[in-house]
Design a protein around this motif. Sequence first.
Motif, mmCIF file in Angstrom:
data_model
loop_
_atom_site.group_PDB
_atom_site.id
_atom_site.type_symbol
_atom_site.label_atom_id
_atom_site.label_comp_id
_atom_site.label_asym_id
_atom_site.label_seq_id
_atom_site.Cartn_x
_atom_site.Cartn_y
_atom_site.Cartn_z
ATOM 1 N N VAL A 84 0.867 -1.181 0.000
ATOM 2 C CA VAL A 84 0.000 0.000 0.000
ATOM 3 C C VAL A 84 0.904 1.231 0.000
ATOM 4 C CG1 VAL A 84 -1.825 1.242 1.217
ATOM 5 C CG2 VAL A 84 -1.764 -1.265 1.286
ATOM 6 N N VAL A 85 0.809 2.046 -1.043
ATOM 7 C CA VAL A 85 1.716 3.191 -1.172
ATOM 8 C C VAL A 85 0.985 4.508 -1.341
ATOM 9 C CG1 VAL A 85 3.616 1.799 -2.063
ATOM 10 C CG2 VAL A 85 1.975 2.795 -3.660
ATOM 11 N N THR A 86 -0.330 4.442 -1.425
ATOM 12 C CA THR A 86 -1.145 5.657 -1.482
ATOM 13 C C THR A 86 -2.396 5.418 -0.643
ATOM 14 O OG1 THR A 86 -2.284 4.850 -3.467
ATOM 15 C CG2 THR A 86 -0.434 6.356 -3.800
ATOM 16 N N PRO A 87 -3.001 6.481 -0.131
ATOM 17 C CA PRO A 87 -4.276 6.289 0.566
ATOM 18 C C PRO A 87 -5.342 5.799 -0.412
ATOM 19 C CG PRO A 87 -3.419 8.540 0.846
ATOM 20 C CD PRO A 87 -2.594 7.892 -0.207
ATOM 21 N N TYR A 88 -6.252 4.985 0.080
ATOM 22 C CA TYR A 88 -7.372 4.535 -0.748
ATOM 23 C C TYR A 88 -8.312 5.709 -1.000
ATOM 24 C CZ TYR A 88 -11.514 1.938 -2.171
ATOM 25 O OH TYR A 88 -12.600 1.475 -2.863
ATOM 26 N N PRO A 89 -8.838 5.914 -2.191
ATOM 27 C CA PRO A 89 -8.687 5.117 -3.408
ATOM 28 C C PRO A 89 -7.725 5.719 -4.433
ATOM 29 C CG PRO A 89 -10.612 6.491 -3.615
ATOM 30 C CD PRO A 89 -9.922 6.918 -2.350
ATOM 31 N N VAL A 90 -6.742 6.484 -3.995
ATOM 32 C CA VAL A 90 -5.761 7.044 -4.944
ATOM 33 C C VAL A 90 -5.090 5.882 -5.689
ATOM 34 C CG1 VAL A 90 -3.685 8.443 -5.184
ATOM 35 C CG2 VAL A 90 -5.363 8.999 -3.420
ATOM 36 N N ASN A 91 -4.989 6.019 -7.007
ATOM 37 C CA ASN A 91 -4.588 4.867 -7.808
ATOM 38 C C ASN A 91 -3.625 5.278 -8.919
ATOM 39 O OD1 ASN A 91 -4.562 2.523 -9.454
ATOM 40 N ND2 ASN A 91 -6.589 1.944 -8.701
ATOM 41 N N LEU A 93 -1.536 3.686 -10.628
ATOM 42 C CA LEU A 93 -1.475 2.750 -11.766
ATOM 43 C C LEU A 93 -2.492 3.142 -12.834
ATOM 44 C CD1 LEU A 93 -0.688 0.142 -13.232
ATOM 45 C CD2 LEU A 93 -2.327 -1.063 -11.757
ATOM 46 N N HIS A 94 -3.716 3.397 -12.400
ATOM 47 C CA HIS A 94 -4.728 3.732 -13.392
ATOM 48 C C HIS A 94 -4.559 5.152 -13.934
ATOM 49 C CE1 HIS A 94 -6.426 -0.088 -12.142
ATOM 50 N NE2 HIS A 94 -7.111 -0.059 -13.269
ATOM 51 N N ALA A 107 -5.569 -3.673 -15.819
ATOM 52 C CA ALA A 107 -4.421 -3.198 -15.035
ATOM 53 C C ALA A 107 -4.602 -3.538 -13.572
ATOM 54 C CB ALA A 107 -4.264 -1.688 -15.201
ATOM 55 N N PHE A 108 -3.567 -4.059 -12.975
ATOM 56 C CA PHE A 108 -3.632 -4.392 -11.548
ATOM 57 C C PHE A 108 -2.225 -4.394 -10.962
ATOM 58 C CE2 PHE A 108 -3.424 -8.328 -13.961
ATOM 59 C CZ PHE A 108 -2.436 -9.072 -13.324
ATOM 60 N N THR A 109 -2.188 -4.321 -9.649
ATOM 61 C CA THR A 109 -0.918 -4.396 -8.930
ATOM 62 C C THR A 109 -0.747 -5.791 -8.347
ATOM 63 O OG1 THR A 109 -0.878 -2.045 -8.392
ATOM 64 C CG2 THR A 109 0.344 -3.516 -6.915
ATOM 65 N N TYR B 150 -8.136 7.208 8.065
ATOM 66 C CA TYR B 150 -7.885 8.623 7.747
ATOM 67 C C TYR B 150 -9.170 9.199 7.162
ATOM 68 C CZ TYR B 150 -6.367 5.751 3.758
ATOM 69 O OH TYR B 150 -6.267 4.792 2.802
ATOM 70 N N TYR B 276 -14.236 -1.583 -14.847
ATOM 71 C CA TYR B 276 -14.083 -3.001 -15.202
ATOM 72 C C TYR B 276 -15.408 -3.743 -15.054
ATOM 73 C CZ TYR B 276 -9.036 -2.366 -14.885
ATOM 74 O OH TYR B 276 -7.762 -1.941 -15.088
#
Lengths: 312, 318
Positions: A84-91, A93-94, A107-109, B150, B276
């Motif tokens: 986890v490298v960003t707060p949800y739902p920051v994405n 990749l997309h 696309a997925f991690t 948060y 999706y």
Amino acid sequence: MTAIDAVSVFLPQRRVPVESLAAPLGLSDMQVRLFRRFHGLTEVRRDPALSLTDLLLRAAAGLTALPALRRRVRFVVYGRAFPVVTPYPVNPLHEVCRTLGLGHALAFTLTQQSCASALAAIDVAGRLLAAEPDTPDGPPLALVLTGEKAFTRDAQFIPETSVFSEGSSACLLSAGGGRDRLLAYACHQRGEFDVAGGESPARFQRVYRPALAEVIGRALDRAGTTLSELRLVLPHNVNLMTWKRLCRLIGLPLERVLLDNVTGTGHVFCADAFVNYRTARERGLLRPGDRYLVAAVGAGDGATFAAMVFEH
Amino acid sequence: MDDGLHLLRAARRTVTGPAALLGDPVLRERTAGYLADLTRPYGLRIPDGLFDAPPGTLGQSYGEMAAELIPVVVPPDEPVDLLVLTFAVHDMLPGRATAAYLSHVCPGGPMSFALCDQGSAAAFTGLRIARGYGCRRALLVTVEQAVLPYDAVVPVPARHRAVAMLYGTGTGTGTGTGDGARVTALRQHAGVRADDVAALAAAEVRELTTGRGDAAVVLGADLAAAWPGPGGDAVTTGPQRQPSTGVWWALLDRLAADAARPRPVVAADYEPGLGYLSVVALEPVSRSEPVGERGAHERAQPLVRLRGADGDPDPGAG
């Protein structure tokens, strides 16, 4: 057979000496000297001005063939060490997919193998490609991304072991390309070294090299090749001492391990394999038909040892 | 010989208790630091005193949620080759390589990894990857927790839930429970706009159920909201605000309800944030058996065994 068709790497220009990490990380002089003198780690790349999305896009921008091939890209697989490298739902990749015109791709991690996640991403992408029909524009492709920010303490260094550089990579995979063909993959996980697994860090240090040696041997067996037949080993850039000791353990001449990037770059999370591949190509170390091995170890909570054998 | 994957067993759970690991002050401090660093660049705030709260209010550990389900669906003598953990909302140990730990507690010590950043599509992708592995058994676990530590202004799942599904090749798995429901199709569409999803989903379901008048349809709540097709008993809708587990939860309900007379099922879900559409079709293996060849005691058993108590304090709410 899965093949790597193109590789691009991005490393920030800004170099940070390991001594500069001492104050913010609370490292002692002894710990810093250990990194520099014992492990051969002198500086890392960090750029606070670049976001994770920036890192990924800069690597992708180096794939000059991508714009022309983008409609054939069916999968974008982001191999990432930190789950986890960003707060949800920051994405990010997309965001990257939208910017690159890859909104049509799945696309997925792929994560939770720590720094070995990139090799699993290549394996998974290859398997997905093998089952995918041709696109109207030609055989399907996958884009495998890596890239991380040193955003938290655990992503800045591994105590007494390594220091992390920010960086990223992008590679195009096909199911039938001929450039760098994947011959074999082996992976071994040791979940007992997780926080809930009960095993000690001291035991992890003892099993580290034998476990890596075992998985390298298994990958070689599956590839039908031997250590002596390898032209090159592309290591994870954890430190110099680990590889010196591993080479002694498995009887591999140290000069066949590409250690050029350890000193000046350090451990670039999942991107080490691609950073070192680029160096090998730039130095002309790989000739057609050469076989080489890529090794990775994910050593966060839990451990993953992985190796791949390719033919150039 | 049928070499496709079959859904053999499943278990699910609504978690109401605390995560044991979050009772460890060292791990709490580590998590607090990680989350502070994670949120700072985005201007988000972690509530004051969050990590002074009792573990029960803090959130969950996906490692614990999944580890509790593994022995329910995987007997010790049935080694698993691949374990895929999928999630959208992260748990309270966000830096942990949970999948690597789960490999350690799963029979067979399988290759394991997690898939994320794909919303509700990730579990379908996990199943798609499992099909490509050609393995004897694959364990797919999807998890979600009902809190974010948060102040992000986004909906979170209604409850902490986990679903574990054991898939395997149809023969020689040694389950002794029959051959389950075979995965006959798995399709995913990317870049699907909200305006287009209804027609595309209906077309997919129509194609996969053509000639199967008795087929059941299971829809995730986000897709059900747009569903233009017929409703009634043939359509089961997943629970609201369970974006990752909902469609699978409802699928297991459907399979259990159809235990006496198994029928084909098409399950589909839409990830509205990322565009999706995912669709999977399952066929009960013994469907071709003439009615009456299964004994009364066998008809009482679902082809896919849903094991373990739900642990749901309010099961009627879905």
